[in-house]
Design an enzyme around this catalytic site. Structure first.
Site, mmCIF file in Angstrom:
data_model
loop_
_atom_site.group_PDB
_atom_site.id
_atom_site.type_symbol
_atom_site.label_atom_id
_atom_site.label_comp_id
_atom_site.label_asym_id
_atom_site.label_seq_id
_atom_site.Cartn_x
_atom_site.Cartn_y
_atom_site.Cartn_z
ATOM 1 N N LYS A 73 0.841 -1.196 0.000
ATOM 2 C CA LYS A 73 0.000 0.000 0.000
ATOM 3 C C LYS A 73 0.877 1.247 0.000
ATOM 4 O O LYS A 73 1.851 1.319 0.742
ATOM 5 C CB LYS A 73 -0.903 0.027 1.231
ATOM 6 C CG LYS A 73 -1.903 -1.106 1.266
ATOM 7 C CD LYS A 73 -2.757 -1.069 2.518
ATOM 8 C CE LYS A 73 -3.747 -2.223 2.512
ATOM 9 N NZ LYS A 73 -4.552 -2.244 3.747
ATOM 10 N N ASP A 171 -14.056 -4.096 12.417
ATOM 11 C CA ASP A 171 -12.852 -3.807 13.192
ATOM 12 C C ASP A 171 -13.072 -4.041 14.685
ATOM 13 O O ASP A 171 -12.164 -4.463 15.394
ATOM 14 C CB ASP A 171 -12.372 -2.386 12.930
ATOM 15 C CG ASP A 171 -11.824 -2.212 11.520
ATOM 16 O OD1 ASP A 171 -11.515 -3.230 10.862
ATOM 17 O OD2 ASP A 171 -11.711 -1.063 11.076
#
Length: 191
Positions: A73, A171
């Site tokens: 990334k 999450d």
């Protein structure tokens, strides 16, 4: 020209592209494949992603994708400021389970490279934050994984100052690092 600097975990890099400004504003090549390659970054970028967070202290992560969809990334901030965190999850790595963070902001015009084999997350530090990032593999829901942002074994300092972050349901339910079946293995020092 790019300024490339390794962070405390050498495989995670801060990248600062040059800006050329005048009274009209500025111009910058924020991504230039050959210059990145000359700096040791040879990822084959194939997808761009953008996220917007309305509130400060929105936490996204810690995320990673398993092979064959593991992602490098390259993250930058278009508006606002984030604390970006990368956790080394490569079994056999001398820095396994360690994390490194970098404040990335539109004002500082910096980027962070998070290689495959690292779990990645970020915390927005101001409202109305937009994050843009390139990835080296497409999204695959079947390979998408996460680790708890507050895993005590990682002890990440998110600089929350006692605040509770805004999390997605995914999450919030993420397992700890010790509970995941980790597919990343560092075979030798050249990886």
């Amino acid at each position: 020209m790019l300024d490339i600097r390794p962070l405390d975990i050498q495989d995670v890099l801060e990248i600062k592209p040059r800006k050329f400004g005048d009274d009209r504003g500025f111009f910058s090549e924020t991504f230039q494949r050959d210059r990145l390659k000359a700096g040791g970054v040879a990822a084959d970028w194939m997808q761009d992603n953008q996220s917007y967070s309305a509130e400060a202290f929105t936490l996204r992560g810690l995320h990673y994708q398993e092979p064959p969809f593991a992602q490098d990334k390259l993250v930058r901030v278009l508006r606002g400021r984030i604390l970006d965190v990368a956790v080394d999850i490569r079994t056999g790595s001398p820095t396994f389970g360690r994390w490194v963070s970098l404040e990335v902001s539109a004002e500082d015009f910096n980027q962070i490279l998070v290689p495959a084999g690292f779990a990645h997350g970020f915390l927005t530090l101001v409202p109305d934050t937009e994050v843009f990032y390139k990835v080296s593999a497409p999204y695959s829901g079947a390979h998408d994984r996460s680790i708890r942002y507050d895993d005590p074994a990682l002890a990440i300092d998110w600089t929350l100052g006692g605040r509770t972050p805004i999390l997605s349901a995914k999450d919030e339910a993420a397992p700890r690092l010790a509970e995941v079946q980790n597919p990343f293995v560092l075979k030798d020092a050249s990886q």
